[in-house]
Motif scaffolding. Sequence first.
Motif, short mmCIF file in Angstrom:
data_model
loop_
_atom_site.label_atom_id
_atom_site.label_comp_id
_atom_site.label_asym_id
_atom_site.label_seq_id
_atom_site.Cartn_x
_atom_site.Cartn_y
_atom_site.Cartn_z
N ALA A 1 27.62 -70.10 -25.94
CA ALA A 1 29.07 -69.88 -25.86
C ALA A 1 29.49 -68.73 -26.75
CB ALA A 1 29.81 -71.16 -26.24
N GLY A 2 28.98 -68.69 -27.99
CA GLY A 2 29.33 -67.61 -28.90
C GLY A 2 28.91 -66.25 -28.37
N ALA A 3 27.72 -66.21 -27.76
CA ALA A 3 27.24 -64.94 -27.20
C ALA A 3 28.09 -64.50 -26.01
CB ALA A 3 25.79 -65.09 -26.79
N LEU A 4 28.49 -65.46 -25.19
CA LEU A 4 29.32 -65.15 -24.04
C LEU A 4 30.68 -64.62 -24.49
CD1 LEU A 4 29.19 -65.34 -20.97
CD2 LEU A 4 30.01 -67.69 -21.12
N ILE A 5 31.23 -65.24 -25.53
CA ILE A 5 32.51 -64.77 -26.08
C ILE A 5 32.36 -63.37 -26.65
CG2 ILE A 5 34.20 -65.17 -27.91
CD1 ILE A 5 33.58 -68.21 -27.51
N GLY A 6 31.29 -63.14 -27.41
CA GLY A 6 31.06 -61.82 -27.98
C GLY A 6 30.92 -60.75 -26.91
N HIS A 7 30.21 -61.08 -25.84
CA HIS A 7 30.04 -60.15 -24.72
C HIS A 7 31.39 -59.82 -24.09
CE1 HIS A 7 27.56 -58.27 -21.54
NE2 HIS A 7 28.53 -58.67 -20.73
N ALA A 8 32.21 -60.86 -23.89
CA ALA A 8 33.53 -60.66 -23.27
C ALA A 8 34.45 -59.86 -24.18
CB ALA A 8 34.15 -62.00 -22.91
N LEU A 9 34.39 -60.10 -25.49
CA LEU A 9 35.22 -59.33 -26.44
C LEU A 9 34.90 -57.85 -26.35
CD1 LEU A 9 35.11 -61.66 -29.58
CD2 LEU A 9 37.14 -61.12 -28.22
N ARG A 10 33.62 -57.53 -26.33
CA ARG A 10 33.23 -56.12 -26.23
C ARG A 10 33.66 -55.51 -24.92
NH1 ARG A 10 30.06 -53.94 -29.98
NH2 ARG A 10 29.19 -55.32 -31.60
N ALA A 11 33.51 -56.25 -23.83
CA ALA A 11 33.93 -55.75 -22.53
C ALA A 11 35.43 -55.49 -22.51
CB ALA A 11 33.54 -56.74 -21.43
N ALA A 12 36.20 -56.43 -23.07
CA ALA A 12 37.66 -56.27 -23.11
C ALA A 12 38.05 -55.05 -23.93
CB ALA A 12 38.31 -57.53 -23.67
N ALA A 13 37.42 -54.88 -25.08
CA ALA A 13 37.72 -53.71 -25.92
C ALA A 13 37.37 -52.42 -25.20
CB ALA A 13 36.96 -53.83 -27.24
N ASP A 14 36.23 -52.39 -24.53
CA ASP A 14 35.80 -51.18 -23.81
C ASP A 14 36.74 -50.85 -22.67
OD1 ASP A 14 33.63 -50.96 -25.50
OD2 ASP A 14 32.20 -51.84 -24.09
N GLN A 15 37.41 -51.87 -22.13
CA GLN A 15 38.30 -51.66 -20.98
C GLN A 15 39.76 -51.49 -21.38
OE1 GLN A 15 37.47 -54.51 -17.76
NE2 GLN A 15 35.36 -54.67 -18.51
#
Length: 324
Positions: free
Chosen positions: A271-285
């Motif tokens: 779950a933590g890794a999935l959240i971290g991945h989504a945070l980076r994607a959101a920031a990049d977008q």
Amino acid sequence: MYEEPTSLTWRPLTRGDAKVSADLLNAIETVDEIGENYTEEDTLQELIDPYADLERGSLAAFDGDVMVGYMKVRYKPSAEEVHRVFLDGGVHPDHRRRGVGTVLVEAGVAAAKVLHALHHPTRKLVVDVHKGEHIAGVADLVGSRGFTPVRYYQRMEHPLDGALGDAAIPDGLRVEPWSEQNDEDFRLIRNESYEDHWGAVPMPVDLWQNKITNQTFQPSVSFLLRDVANGAPVGMLVTMCWEADTVATGVRDAHFMLIGTLRGYRNRGAAGALIGHALRAAADQGYHRASLSVDSANPFGAFGIFEKAGFTPKMRYVRWALEA
């Protein structure tokens, strides 16, 4: 029995009320400040909810052509021991403390009983109201009608202009973005992973399409986890964004609406890794902030996972319940 203030016109909501509903909710937001702004498309999506029976389960008050109050109940597609009917509503700030809210709450409880008898008559009925803890008058209003607080939810936020931490996916798992081909995997993971969440029931396809993959859904910031060994989906994160909020605040918020992992894959950092991945994607977008809501009594350590990921509490909501 409730009495309707005679200076107003009362009738059930219809799908044609999307614009006046949005106007009312936006007027409410100027006072209640819960961070929710609406377009006509947003409110239409709620009016076409397949589990909102507008004729039997809604009531709106009008002062001329202006909607000044409403209530709407939503029954559950399935129920085991308890059928929790959700009662939502609000009153225009200029019409509060005139008895409108009392009429709407009492009408909502009555409507919940009708829909309960139609759909899950052999189950126990509980009526739920979910409101921001800070909103003036709510506790007195629902408390006076017999509702009691049974749960608390915390809105948490994470700014996306700083360090975002580790987004490495644990060995043996891989991440993929949402697509039409894996949409059903997302829904099935949501249903299985939420089996042990308080008050949750499975989402059928029609409700999934209405509540999740609607105009606010952000597929490029929604991700599925798979087990590399067998290809089975094991976790998911769904992101939504309300354009009306962005216009009103200037802040583009990536709201992590659903986060879930299957029982056998918990406590492995998924779950933590999935959240971290989504945070980076959101920031990049180009999103400015991420947000989510968590049950304060979540037994699986979700609050701690979100804190570790950098989210901080911002606003608390109360779930009020009435055993009807």
